[in-house]
Design a protein around this motif. Structure first.
Motif, PDB file in Angstrom:
ATOM      1  N   SER A  16     -36.836  34.598  -5.153  1.00 32.11           N
ATOM      2  CA  SER A  16     -36.357  33.117  -5.330  1.00 32.11           C
ATOM      3  C   SER A  16     -36.108  32.672  -3.895  1.00 32.11           C
ATOM      4  O   SER A  16     -35.682  32.816  -2.962  1.00 32.11           O
ATOM      5  CB  SER A  16     -35.626  33.048  -5.942  1.00 32.11           C
ATOM      6  OG  SER A  16     -35.778  33.347  -7.593  1.00 32.11           O
ATOM      7  N   LEU A  17     -37.092  31.678  -3.434  1.00 25.97           N
ATOM      8  CA  LEU A  17     -37.121  31.062  -2.113  1.00 25.97           C
ATOM      9  C   LEU A  17     -36.975  29.748  -3.112  1.00 25.97           C
ATOM     10  O   LEU A  17     -37.720  28.868  -3.835  1.00 25.97           O
ATOM     11  CB  LEU A  17     -37.970  31.183  -1.599  1.00 25.97           C
ATOM     12  CG  LEU A  17     -38.526  32.205  -0.911  1.00 25.97           C
ATOM     13  CD1 LEU A  17     -39.337  32.854   0.047  1.00 25.97           C
ATOM     14  CD2 LEU A  17     -37.331  32.224   0.651  1.00 25.97           C
ATOM     15  N   ARG A  18     -36.464  28.865  -1.905  1.00 24.66           N
ATOM     16  CA  ARG A  18     -36.173  27.064  -2.276  1.00 24.66           C
ATOM     17  C   ARG A  18     -37.116  26.340  -0.436  1.00 24.66           C
ATOM     18  O   ARG A  18     -36.348  26.338   0.340  1.00 24.66           O
ATOM     19  CB  ARG A  18     -34.653  26.772  -2.606  1.00 24.66           C
ATOM     20  CG  ARG A  18     -35.377  25.185  -2.488  1.00 24.66           C
ATOM     21  CD  ARG A  18     -33.506  24.698  -2.500  1.00 24.66           C
ATOM     22  NE  ARG A  18     -32.986  23.362  -3.329  1.00 24.66           N
ATOM     23  CZ  ARG A  18     -31.723  22.427  -3.406  1.00 24.66           C
ATOM     24  NH1 ARG A  18     -31.156  22.899  -2.553  1.00 24.66           N
ATOM     25  NH2 ARG A  18     -32.131  21.025  -3.855  1.00 24.66           N
ATOM     26  N   LEU A  19     -38.074  25.431  -0.722  1.00 28.99           N
ATOM     27  CA  LEU A  19     -38.661  24.730   0.120  1.00 28.99           C
ATOM     28  C   LEU A  19     -37.818  23.873   0.112  1.00 28.99           C
ATOM     29  O   LEU A  19     -37.433  22.750  -0.881  1.00 28.99           O
ATOM     30  CB  LEU A  19     -39.664  24.399   0.690  1.00 28.99           C
ATOM     31  CG  LEU A  19     -41.006  26.486   0.151  1.00 28.99           C
ATOM     32  CD1 LEU A  19     -42.089  25.969   0.643  1.00 28.99           C
ATOM     33  CD2 LEU A  19     -40.609  27.485   1.333  1.00 28.99           C
ATOM     34  N   SER A  20     -37.912  22.944   1.527  1.00 29.87           N
ATOM     35  CA  SER A  20     -37.038  21.272   1.463  1.00 29.87           C
ATOM     36  C   SER A  20     -38.410  21.692   2.328  1.00 29.87           C
ATOM     37  O   SER A  20     -38.100  21.123   3.191  1.00 29.87           O
ATOM     38  CB  SER A  20     -35.667  22.075   2.053  1.00 29.87           C
ATOM     39  OG  SER A  20     -35.358  21.940   1.577  1.00 29.87           O
ATOM     40  N   CYS A  21     -38.878  19.713   2.355  1.00 23.73           N
ATOM     41  CA  CYS A  21     -39.466  19.260   2.834  1.00 23.73           C
ATOM     42  C   CYS A  21     -38.122  17.798   3.506  1.00 23.73           C
ATOM     43  O   CYS A  21     -38.338  16.730   2.352  1.00 23.73           O
ATOM     44  CB  CYS A  21     -40.456  18.466   2.831  1.00 23.73           C
ATOM     45  SG  CYS A  21     -41.898  17.775   3.858  1.00 23.73           S
ATOM     46  N   ALA A  22     -38.194  17.416   4.466  1.00 20.58           N
ATOM     47  CA  ALA A  22     -37.428  16.877   4.880  1.00 20.58           C
ATOM     48  C   ALA A  22     -38.334  15.263   5.899  1.00 20.58           C
ATOM     49  O   ALA A  22     -38.716  15.773   6.437  1.00 20.58           O
ATOM     50  CB  ALA A  22     -36.382  16.795   6.110  1.00 20.58           C
ATOM     51  N   ALA A  23     -38.296  13.887   5.326  1.00 19.24           N
ATOM     52  CA  ALA A  23     -39.654  13.263   5.894  1.00 19.24           C
ATOM     53  C   ALA A  23     -38.618  12.259   6.650  1.00 19.24           C
ATOM     54  O   ALA A  23     -37.076  12.018   6.301  1.00 19.24           O
ATOM     55  CB  ALA A  23     -39.850  12.279   4.929  1.00 19.24           C
ATOM     56  N   SER A  24     -38.932  11.246   7.553  1.00 17.84           N
ATOM     57  CA  SER A  24     -38.516  10.309   8.791  1.00 17.84           C
ATOM     58  C   SER A  24     -39.109   9.605   9.012  1.00 17.84           C
ATOM     59  O   SER A  24     -40.647   9.958   9.270  1.00 17.84           O
ATOM     60  CB  SER A  24     -37.796  11.321   9.863  1.00 17.84           C
ATOM     61  OG  SER A  24     -38.726  12.281  10.578  1.00 17.84           O
ATOM     62  N   GLY A  25     -38.776   8.956   9.612  1.00 13.99           N
ATOM     63  CA  GLY A  25     -39.324   7.299   9.744  1.00 13.99           C
ATOM     64  C   GLY A  25     -40.016   6.450   8.855  1.00 13.99           C
ATOM     65  O   GLY A  25     -39.340   5.499   8.381  1.00 13.99           O
TER      66      GLY A  25
END
Length: 122
Positions: A16-25
């Motif tokens: 398993s892997l967990r990807l993250s995507c952080a948004a800014s702006g």
């Protein structure tokens, strides 16, 4: 809107892997965030998406039952939990965001993050 993806790596088949995507702006403009899977020589494929307000999700048939998408509005972050990984899941995974309203399964997006490599060994 800027997007920063993280969490890729090398994993054995079945792992398993967990990807993250952080948004800014201008995150207030985001309606939907999605994850794409890209393999050299093939079209980029939308594999998961989530609406920012209601939490409606879309999971592509190719990963249904193994991948889930979730959002943390307070942190402006979306996660892609990938379980039971297979060698054919090896790809660059890109996150994206859009501000316009359309069907959740549509692949058109306004903003793109850099990809994160996922490699699944057999």
């Amino acid at each position: 809107v800027q997007l920063q993806a993280s969490g890729g790596g090398l994993v054995q088949a079945g792992g398993s892997l967990r990807l993250s995507c952080a948004a800014s702006g201008r995150t207030s403009s985001i309606r939907t965030m999605g994850w794409f899977h890209q393999v050299p020589g093939k079209d980029r494929e939308l594999i998961a998406a989530i609406t920012w307000s209601g939490g409606t999700t879309y999971i592509a048939d190719s990963v249904k039952g193994r991948f889930t998408i979730s959002g943390d509005n307070a942190k402006n972050t979306v996660h892609l939990q990938m379980n039971s990984l297979k060698p054919e899941d090896t790809a660059v995974y890109c996150c994206a965001a859009r501000g316009f309203r359309t069907s959740i399964s549509r692949p058109e997006y306004d903003y793109w993050g850099q990809g994160t490599q996922v490699t699944v060994s057999s």
